[in-house]
Write a protein that holds these residues in place. Structure first.
Motif, PDB file in Angstrom:
ATOM      1  N   LYS A   1      38.039  46.491  36.058  1.00 29.49           N
ATOM      2  CA  LYS A   1      36.831  45.689  35.714  1.00 29.49           C
ATOM      3  C   LYS A   1      36.913  44.873  37.447  1.00 29.49           C
ATOM      4  O   LYS A   1      37.878  43.989  37.791  1.00 29.49           O
ATOM      5  CB  LYS A   1      37.448  44.866  34.667  1.00 29.49           C
ATOM      6  CG  LYS A   1      36.518  43.404  34.986  1.00 29.49           C
ATOM      7  CD  LYS A   1      36.872  42.895  33.323  1.00 29.49           C
ATOM      8  CE  LYS A   1      35.469  41.449  32.942  1.00 29.49           C
ATOM      9  NZ  LYS A   1      34.001  42.450  32.312  1.00 29.49           N
ATOM     10  N   VAL A   2      35.921  44.893  37.750  1.00 32.10           N
ATOM     11  CA  VAL A   2      35.611  43.871  39.127  1.00 32.10           C
ATOM     12  C   VAL A   2      35.079  42.250  38.793  1.00 32.10           C
ATOM     13  O   VAL A   2      34.294  42.622  37.964  1.00 32.10           O
ATOM     14  CB  VAL A   2      34.495  44.542  39.864  1.00 32.10           C
ATOM     15  CG1 VAL A   2      34.193  43.816  41.613  1.00 32.10           C
ATOM     16  CG2 VAL A   2      35.512  46.222  40.094  1.00 32.10           C
ATOM     17  N   ALA A   3      36.279  40.849  39.364  1.00 31.51           N
ATOM     18  CA  ALA A   3      35.557  40.244  39.372  1.00 31.51           C
ATOM     19  C   ALA A   3      33.932  39.863  40.205  1.00 31.51           C
ATOM     20  O   ALA A   3      34.026  40.146  41.144  1.00 31.51           O
ATOM     21  CB  ALA A   3      37.091  39.050  39.574  1.00 31.51           C
ATOM     22  N   THR A   4      33.420  39.572  39.336  1.00 28.73           N
ATOM     23  CA  THR A   4      32.124  38.803  40.049  1.00 28.73           C
ATOM     24  C   THR A   4      31.609  37.618  39.835  1.00 28.73           C
ATOM     25  O   THR A   4      32.162  36.933  38.775  1.00 28.73           O
ATOM     26  CB  THR A   4      30.708  39.896  39.584  1.00 28.73           C
ATOM     27  OG1 THR A   4      30.649  39.566  38.267  1.00 28.73           O
ATOM     28  CG2 THR A   4      31.298  40.929  39.759  1.00 28.73           C
ATOM     29  N   GLY A   5      30.679  36.520  40.731  1.00 31.02           N
ATOM     30  CA  GLY A   5      30.634  34.901  41.154  1.00 31.02           C
ATOM     31  C   GLY A   5      30.030  34.539  42.122  1.00 31.02           C
ATOM     32  O   GLY A   5      29.727  35.058  43.264  1.00 31.02           O
ATOM     33  N   ALA A   6      28.768  33.770  42.267  1.00 32.42           N
ATOM     34  CA  ALA A   6      28.757  33.125  42.718  1.00 32.42           C
ATOM     35  C   ALA A   6      29.392  33.432  44.638  1.00 32.42           C
ATOM     36  O   ALA A   6      28.814  33.096  45.718  1.00 32.42           O
ATOM     37  CB  ALA A   6      27.784  31.986  42.860  1.00 32.42           C
ATOM     38  N   ARG A   7      30.503  32.867  44.618  1.00 32.06           N
ATOM     39  CA  ARG A   7      31.702  32.682  45.569  1.00 32.06           C
ATOM     40  C   ARG A   7      32.353  33.625  45.780  1.00 32.06           C
ATOM     41  O   ARG A   7      34.011  33.182  46.397  1.00 32.06           O
ATOM     42  CB  ARG A   7      31.791  30.884  45.622  1.00 32.06           C
ATOM     43  CG  ARG A   7      31.557  30.206  45.636  1.00 32.06           C
ATOM     44  CD  ARG A   7      32.023  29.169  45.435  1.00 32.06           C
ATOM     45  NE  ARG A   7      30.988  27.305  45.277  1.00 32.06           N
ATOM     46  CZ  ARG A   7      31.639  26.320  45.668  1.00 32.06           C
ATOM     47  NH1 ARG A   7      32.634  26.074  45.460  1.00 32.06           N
ATOM     48  NH2 ARG A   7      30.538  25.209  45.602  1.00 32.06           N
ATOM     49  N   ILE A   8      31.983  34.682  45.023  1.00 35.30           N
ATOM     50  CA  ILE A   8      33.138  35.915  45.092  1.00 35.30           C
ATOM     51  C   ILE A   8      32.277  36.872  45.994  1.00 35.30           C
ATOM     52  O   ILE A   8      31.627  37.300  45.117  1.00 35.30           O
ATOM     53  CB  ILE A   8      33.556  36.405  43.437  1.00 35.30           C
ATOM     54  CG1 ILE A   8      34.455  35.150  43.035  1.00 35.30           C
ATOM     55  CG2 ILE A   8      34.694  38.192  43.939  1.00 35.30           C
ATOM     56  CD1 ILE A   8      34.688  35.408  41.413  1.00 35.30           C
ATOM     57  N   SER A   9      32.880  37.275  46.761  1.00 35.66           N
ATOM     58  CA  SER A   9      32.966  38.405  47.986  1.00 35.66           C
ATOM     59  C   SER A   9      33.220  39.973  46.862  1.00 35.66           C
ATOM     60  O   SER A   9      33.834  40.320  46.691  1.00 35.66           O
ATOM     61  CB  SER A   9      34.015  38.966  49.313  1.00 35.66           C
ATOM     62  OG  SER A   9      33.478  40.064  49.665  1.00 35.66           O
TER      63      SER A   9
END
Length: 434
Positions: free
Chosen positions: A85-93
């Motif tokens: 599971k890959v972390a995602t978000g506005a400030r995440i590459s």
């Protein structure tokens, strides 16, 4: 030297025997790597396993595990699929998050001492070097990717690092290999893709030898990095105290370059990475602050502090666990370490007439006095903490071995003279592991 000859030499140098694991994405690089590794494993009678990490970030990737299983199976190589599971978000590459998740999954699969082979090649090395230049990295970044490095309980080896993608493509065409193409590789919003698709081809057109000369620069930086680390380790042996604090007075005798070198290395050992500007702030506002100040620098989850002329990075530890009753001859968890009381006379021991069931472990007890062994007269524990150089933030985490309401020992620091068994006497030996 052919691809296969280079692989054989690389493994001979770094990992001459033992099971081999392949990071197998199904792309060109890892497909060539798997074919070469299958030949080597058969010739040397070594176990081989392919590991495919499924990120689940795009629909096209859903077909890749089946492709990898088929191809590995055609070579007689077992293949394991590792969903992550890959972390995602506005400030995440997404690029960095996927890489971190991938390596974490691969490292978790490695048995102790085993090797993971990855298909990084010469063009990848050039891209890594250019990315480091873009970030303004020092020699650690400019050293780019080493041929071999530690990974989890084992090591990672890049046996194709001296060969270009063109060489891999030629081998794949000769062997009529099939591989998957990642659609995201065409997306130039990602820095590495932009370099791969737009910049590196233009550099190679203008200077065909650019990849090899840039790789040579990375190798030279790697040599300088090794020297700087050796110097830092030598300096740390002089500057560091038993509590892993770094002497400010000692650092002041160094040139700026040598001081920054050992500071960076020491901080990285503590899990704290500072930029050049942050390092300057740490030195000016923390190390050189007035003596009565209590300066603190927070970087992420880590903290840099100063105490009695030393710099410290307090460890992120578990909470202390008080133990109301000690059980002799067995290890007991204290949160910050573990303790075992055993009968004998080889180690520092508590007097034989003290019943172990009357002993307990406490933390942060105030108002205590103690007379450490070898000294005369008791002193307040607060004064003893200062004398032994125990920083204020560490004191509540030092396990206190208590006999009812009296202090027997501050584990890892001292034992009280009244409770110490004499050299010719047996007693309850204190075994404490931080």
């Amino acid at each position: 030297m052919t691809l296969y000859e280079r692989m054989c030499r690389c493994l001979h140098d770094h990992y001459p025997q033992g099971p081999i694991y392949i990071a197998f994405s199904g792309g060109l690089d890892s497909t060539v790597l798997l074919v070469l590794a299958a030949r080597l494993a058969a010739e040397q009678d070594r176990k081989l396993c392919a590991l495919h990490v499924h990120h689940g970030l795009q629909a096209a990737a859903d077909a890749w595990p089946a492709h990898c299983l088929r191809l590995a199976g055609s070579l007689g190589v077992p293949c394991r699929i590792l969903p992550v599971k890959v972390a995602t978000g506005a400030r995440i590459s997404t690029e960095a998050a996927a890489r971190d998740a991938r390596y974490a999954a691969l490292a978790a699969e490695l048995p102790a001492g085993a090797a993971l082979l990855t298909g990084h090649h010469l063009d990848d090395q050039v891209e890594t070097l250019l990315l480091a230049l873009k970030r303004g990295a020092g020699i650690a970044g400019l050293a780019a990717m080493p041929e071999c490095r530690a990974l989890g309980q084992g090591i990672q080896i890049r046996p194709l690092l001296a060969h270009s993608r063109n060489e891999l493509e030629a081998f794949a065409a000769e062997q009529t290999l099939n591989w998957v193409e990642d659609p995201s590789n065409a997306d130039n919003r990602f820095d590495r893709n932009f370099l791969r698709n737009e910049i590196v081809p233009r550099l190679l057109k203008q200077w065909p030898a650019f990849s090899r000369t840039a790789s040579r620069s990375a190798a030279l930086c790697a040599e300088q990095l090794e020297l700087s680390q050796a110097l830092a380790e030598e300096d740390m042996s002089v500057l560091q105290n038993t509590a892993k604090g770094l002497s400010i007075a000692g650092l002041e005798t160094f040139s700026t370059a040598r001081r920054n070198n050992v500071l960076r290395y020491w901080l990285s050992e503590q899990g704290m990475l500072l930029s050049r500007s942050q390092l300057a702030v740490a030195w000016q506002e923390l190390a050189l602050a007035r003596e009565d100040a209590d300066p603190v620098l927070n970087i992420g989850e880590k903290t840099l502090r100063r105490y009695q002329g030393y710099l410290y990075v307090p460890a992120l530890e578990h909470e202390p666990v008080a133990v109301p009753v000690l059980q002799p001859e067995q290890w007991q968890d204290l949160g910050v370490g573990r303790l075992c009381l055993s009968w004998g006379r080889e180690l520092v021991a508590v007097r034989a007439d003290i019943a172990p069931e009357k002993l307990h472990i406490a933390f942060g007890v105030t108002g205590l006095r103690a007379c450490p062994a070898g000294r005369s007269g008791s002193r307040p524990l607060k004064k003893l903490w200062q004398e032994y150089g125990i920083p204020p933030w560490q004191r509540p985490r030092v396990p206190l071995l208590m006999h009812e309401d009296k202090l027997v020992a501050a584990l890892g620091v001292f034992i009280c003279d009244d409770y110490l068994a004499r050299p010719d006497e047996s007693g309850w030996q204190i075994q404490y592991q931080r």
